[in-house]
Design a protein around this motif. Sequence first.
Motif, PDB file in Angstrom:
ATOM      1  N   LEU A 142       8.257   4.088   4.418  1.00 32.47           N
ATOM      2  CA  LEU A 142       7.658   4.322   5.729  1.00 32.47           C
ATOM      3  C   LEU A 142       8.461   5.397   6.471  1.00 32.47           C
ATOM      4  CD1 LEU A 142       5.439   3.324   7.711  1.00 32.47           C
ATOM      5  CD2 LEU A 142       7.143   1.771   8.660  1.00 32.47           C
ATOM      6  N   LYS A 143       7.852   6.562   6.640  1.00 34.41           N
ATOM      7  CA  LYS A 143       8.575   7.709   7.212  1.00 34.41           C
ATOM      8  C   LYS A 143       8.354   7.875   8.713  1.00 34.41           C
ATOM      9  CE  LYS A 143       9.900   8.709   3.065  1.00 34.41           C
ATOM     10  NZ  LYS A 143      11.278   8.365   2.650  1.00 34.41           N
ATOM     11  N   HIS A 144       7.223   7.397   9.223  1.00 28.30           N
ATOM     12  CA  HIS A 144       6.904   7.663  10.620  1.00 28.30           C
ATOM     13  C   HIS A 144       6.284   6.436  11.279  1.00 28.30           C
ATOM     14  CE1 HIS A 144       7.560  11.908   9.721  1.00 28.30           C
ATOM     15  NE2 HIS A 144       6.738  11.765   8.683  1.00 28.30           N
ATOM     16  N   VAL A 145       6.734   6.129  12.496  1.00 35.34           N
ATOM     17  CA  VAL A 145       6.140   5.088  13.327  1.00 35.34           C
ATOM     18  C   VAL A 145       5.641   5.760  14.598  1.00 35.34           C
ATOM     19  CG1 VAL A 145       6.523   2.961  14.617  1.00 35.34           C
ATOM     20  CG2 VAL A 145       7.629   3.282  12.393  1.00 35.34           C
ATOM     21  N   LEU A 146       4.341   5.693  14.831  1.00 34.89           N
ATOM     22  CA  LEU A 146       3.716   6.349  15.973  1.00 34.89           C
ATOM     23  C   LEU A 146       3.282   5.303  16.982  1.00 34.89           C
ATOM     24  CD1 LEU A 146       1.539   8.904  13.964  1.00 34.89           C
ATOM     25  CD2 LEU A 146       3.785   9.293  14.999  1.00 34.89           C
ATOM     26  N   ILE A 147       3.711   5.457  18.218  1.00 33.03           N
ATOM     27  CA  ILE A 147       3.405   4.491  19.266  1.00 33.03           C
ATOM     28  C   ILE A 147       2.191   4.982  20.058  1.00 33.03           C
ATOM     29  CG2 ILE A 147       4.273   3.235  21.259  1.00 33.03           C
ATOM     30  CD1 ILE A 147       5.667   2.575  18.602  1.00 33.03           C
ATOM     31  N   ALA A 148       1.099   4.222  19.986  1.00 33.64           N
ATOM     32  CA  ALA A 148      -0.153   4.628  20.620  1.00 33.64           C
ATOM     33  C   ALA A 148      -0.324   4.066  22.017  1.00 33.64           C
ATOM     34  CB  ALA A 148      -1.335   4.190  19.750  1.00 33.64           C
ATOM     35  N   GLU A 149       0.402   3.024  22.351  1.00 35.17           N
ATOM     36  CA  GLU A 149       0.272   2.396  23.660  1.00 35.17           C
ATOM     37  C   GLU A 149       1.628   1.837  24.065  1.00 35.17           C
ATOM     38  OE1 GLU A 149      -3.076  -0.435  25.475  1.00 35.17           O
ATOM     39  OE2 GLU A 149      -1.707  -1.536  24.160  1.00 35.17           O
ATOM     40  N   GLY A 150       1.995   2.015  25.321  1.00 37.79           N
ATOM     41  CA  GLY A 150       3.286   1.555  25.802  1.00 37.79           C
ATOM     42  C   GLY A 150       4.348   2.635  25.651  1.00 37.79           C
ATOM     43  N   CYS A 208       0.820  -1.221   0.000  1.00 37.03           N
ATOM     44  CA  CYS A 208       0.000   0.000   0.000  1.00 37.03           C
ATOM     45  C   CYS A 208       0.851   1.266   0.000  1.00 37.03           C
ATOM     46  CB  CYS A 208      -0.956   0.007   1.192  1.00 37.03           C
ATOM     47  SG  CYS A 208      -0.167   0.290   2.799  1.00 37.03           S
ATOM     48  N   GLY A 209       2.152   1.104   0.234  1.00 40.44           N
ATOM     49  CA  GLY A 209       3.029   2.270   0.266  1.00 40.44           C
ATOM     50  C   GLY A 209       2.752   3.166   1.459  1.00 40.44           C
ATOM     51  N   ALA A 210       2.584   2.566   2.626  1.00 34.37           N
ATOM     52  CA  ALA A 210       2.230   3.335   3.819  1.00 34.37           C
ATOM     53  C   ALA A 210       3.304   4.358   4.158  1.00 34.37           C
ATOM     54  CB  ALA A 210       2.012   2.390   4.998  1.00 34.37           C
ATOM     55  N   LYS A 211       2.871   5.587   4.422  1.00 38.03           N
ATOM     56  CA  LYS A 211       3.790   6.664   4.787  1.00 38.03           C
ATOM     57  C   LYS A 211       4.045   6.682   6.286  1.00 38.03           C
ATOM     58  CE  LYS A 211       4.571  11.541   3.646  1.00 38.03           C
ATOM     59  NZ  LYS A 211       3.980  12.707   2.925  1.00 38.03           N
ATOM     60  N   ALA A 212       3.062   6.198   7.037  1.00 40.69           N
ATOM     61  CA  ALA A 212       3.192   6.147   8.495  1.00 40.69           C
ATOM     62  C   ALA A 212       2.381   4.969   9.011  1.00 40.69           C
ATOM     63  CB  ALA A 212       2.692   7.452   9.127  1.00 40.69           C
ATOM     64  N   VAL A 213       2.721   4.527  10.219  1.00 44.26           N
ATOM     65  CA  VAL A 213       1.983   3.448  10.844  1.00 44.26           C
ATOM     66  C   VAL A 213       1.779   3.789  12.309  1.00 44.26           C
ATOM     67  CG1 VAL A 213       4.095   2.127  11.298  1.00 44.26           C
ATOM     68  CG2 VAL A 213       1.879   0.964  11.315  1.00 44.26           C
ATOM     69  N   VAL A 214       0.590   3.547  12.800  1.00 42.97           N
ATOM     70  CA  VAL A 214       0.270   3.727  14.219  1.00 42.97           C
ATOM     71  C   VAL A 214       0.204   2.340  14.836  1.00 42.97           C
ATOM     72  CG1 VAL A 214      -1.303   4.748  15.891  1.00 42.97           C
ATOM     73  CG2 VAL A 214      -1.108   5.754  13.599  1.00 42.97           C
TER      74      VAL A 214
END
Length: 546
Positions: free
Chosen positions: A120-128, A97-103
């Motif tokens: 993939l330019k950004h990895v966002l941590i939603a928990e922990g 899908c060519g994801a630019k970021a992942v949560v």
Amino acid sequence: MNITQHIERGCHLFPDKPALIFEGTTFTYAELDRLANRVANGLRELGVHRSDRIALFLPNIPEFIISYLGILKLGAIAVSLNAMLKSSEVKFILDDCGAKAVVTTADLVKNIPQQDLPQLKHVLIAEGTATEGTSLAELMANASPSARGIEMDRYAPAAIVYTSGTTGFPKGATLSHGNLISNSYSQQHCCGMQAEDRILLYLPLFHCFGQNAVLNAGLNACATLVLHRNFDLTKILKSVTDEQITMFFGVPSVFLVLLNMDLPKDQLKSVRFFFSGAAPLPTEVAQKWYDKYGLVVHQGYGLTETSPCASYNHDYIYKPGSVGTAIENVEMKIVNNGKEVEPGEIGEIAIRGPNVMLGYWNRPFETAEAIKNGWFYSGDIGRMDEDGFFYIVDRSKDMINVAGFKVYPTEVENVIYEHPAVAEVAVYGVPDLEKSEIVKANIILKPDCNVTEKQMIAFCAERMAAYKMPKTIKFVDSIPKNPTGKVLKRVLRDEAANEAALKKGNAAVGAIAKPIPLVATTSVPSNDTSGGGVLKSLGNIFKRRN
């Protein structure tokens, strides 16, 4: 239009009304909208624009819903990943899908091979604790709480939900804002969702059933959603009572578990509406439920590719065993060799309407094969009666339905073929009372190689999601094929059914004069590694919140 106009409408009409309840925390419609706005503005600051793909690799936590809404407000595309996927599976989808970021979460980030995903330019941590990547909470804290969902064309992509492909590789069913809005209104209308309803949501949000048929439809009705991280039976039953749940959505195995528990009749007295989806509900289970509680378990039919709802077995005339009639603005027919057949005749189910996906992401050939002249050819075999009610007869393409999750044999076979001792493998589904079907593999080993069933299952466990893993493995000397060399999966299924019947017969002979247990197991054993699709994912896959 923009699908997130439903949360904005709820914020305007019922700002102080609970929109979401999770583990003792309540989010009002105004609060949920502001949090989604912060995500949208935070992503914009990171350089995310309209049509960028943002992946959600999350369990059932509020951050999934908040991020999902924020992504769509921005005009970006939300890509849902099954939280049980392993590293190679995650890589394929994010790359496809060519994801630019992942949560994601601190627990799941280890399954994201960032070094192999240059886009993939950004990895966002939603928990922990965010030991790598960026904290989603910090991103939101620095962003404005004010935003409006940007206007999108009805055909603009809103979400990509991956479903297994017949080639063994997942395909991204691309759903537009028009798809989601139309299906939300239809689901709300069919199920009679109202603002006063309190809807139980323990189905995985990464699954189209939980995401669209419950979440989006519930928000569209301005109802209250009671979110659960997983299917914990004790907590679910307590929640039904404490939160006075009025609408209960589940899969067949959940209703079977509840029936086998022999609950008091008043345990579920607050619930006015039950719905089963993702897999066929056995007629005997539906009848037993009605006999006990005096309420039908409503059913419908649909696929990820149809957003998902296509038909509904509605209130006016409820027919046991049927998946009902086509929902509003949708057409369904039974075809054979491209021609519509008469009522009662068996053929492939075809669907046309505003619920049909745009296509498979970056898969023009597969899209053209599936959608012809506006009709989506489901690959499911069924029939229609004289009253226009549809019945599922069988499925084509050898797809295995593990409690609502699609598992295609080729995908599992591709993994097993990676084992150096495997000469040939055939994967197929066999019936299972709890999960609808389970995965079984027949394997021919190479000469002088010796591998145990336990070792092979462990090999699979490292390379695929639990629900895809073979429950049993049979080592054989040959695999049946037709003259062209195609494996005869039908023969394998028949052989497995005969073996099961023989074992059942032997067990019955040995059980003469012994009492017959009437209540089946009410929970999945903690050491069960078989997967279990929707139900298993509800109970076992999510880690406790830090």
